[in-house]
Scaffold this motif. Sequence first.
Motif, mmCIF file in Angstrom:
data_model
loop_
_atom_site.group_PDB
_atom_site.id
_atom_site.type_symbol
_atom_site.label_atom_id
_atom_site.label_comp_id
_atom_site.label_asym_id
_atom_site.label_seq_id
_atom_site.Cartn_x
_atom_site.Cartn_y
_atom_site.Cartn_z
ATOM 1 N N THR A 13 18.261 -42.112 -3.174
ATOM 2 C CA THR A 13 18.421 -43.454 -3.739
ATOM 3 C C THR A 13 19.880 -43.730 -4.089
ATOM 4 O O THR A 13 20.411 -44.808 -3.793
ATOM 5 N N GLU B 1 10.510 -47.520 -7.076
ATOM 6 C CA GLU B 1 10.639 -47.705 -8.514
ATOM 7 C C GLU B 1 10.959 -49.150 -8.810
ATOM 8 O O GLU B 1 11.585 -49.832 -8.012
ATOM 9 N N ASP C 205 13.564 -48.177 0.656
ATOM 10 C CA ASP C 205 13.417 -46.955 -0.146
ATOM 11 C C ASP C 205 12.054 -46.975 -0.833
ATOM 12 O O ASP C 205 11.870 -47.686 -1.800
HETATM 13 MG MG LIG Z 1 14.594 -42.152 -4.807
#
Ligand SMILES: [Mg+2]
Length: 234
Positions: A36, A60, A130
């Motif tokens: 990330t 997230e 992601d």
């Molecule tokens: Mg990550």
Amino acid sequence: MGRVSSGVEGLDEMLYGGFIPERSYLIAGGPGAGKTIFCMQYLMEGIQKNEKGLYIALEEPAHELRQDMQSFGWDIQRIKILNTMQDITSGMWSLKAPGQVGHPEFNLKTLVKTLRDIMGNYQPKRIVLDSLTSLKVLYGSESHARRELLAFINYLESTGATTLITSELLDEKTTMEEFLTSGVIKLHLIENEGERINALSVQKMRGSNFDKHMRPLKITEKGIRVFNNESVFS
Ligand SMILES: [Mg+2]
Ligand SMILES: Nc1ncnc2c1ncn2[C@@H]1O[C@H](COP(=O)(O)OP(=O)(O)O)[C@@H](O)[C@H]1O
């Protein structure tokens, strides 16, 4: 043809100049390997060069991401985050339903539909997805997932953007996304005599030569840096 700089110090040299424009690359590694951070650093490099960036967050919520990236001093306000997580606290870009991960209609196809809408008035030069791992579980069969992923990658490349796709790597098995993307960069976390070492290797790079060695990598408050003159095991 010009290359797209990665923004990661030491990496462009390993890639003989950087990424090839308008292609997609896989950033694979285990949890905590730095995927990330790597991808955000890539988008921030674009911001420096006045290239718009789009981050598709499947892992997230955006407010957590902003928090995590604060320690690097990056102004990620300037990156558009396509937030597919339930994120009631933010006034940020959100996908129109069906857009949430976990929604029965959320898949690579509906994601492309949403991206087409966005591209109408925002043309990013750099895109990050992601992660792919959270999308792959939606497909019952390997062949179905492969077909959809190929269509997705073809779409991304048609937009003119250069894309990074992250993938969770739990063992040394080769995954289909490694075949479908133009290049593969692996982020490693190696246990060595009770110490954990971060490292990076380029696995594949279509249309270019590249450094075949695994190189040490460090994550500091400035982000990720690769030491392309050093070896992991001395
Ligand atoms: Mg990550
Ligand atoms: N400010 C920082 N300084 C040094 N290391 C950091 C910092 N922030 C995060 N890290 C390291 O980065 C790791 C997380 O990186 P991340 O990109 O989120 O991993 P991944 O996405 O591959 O799971 C943490 O486990 C930690 O080791």
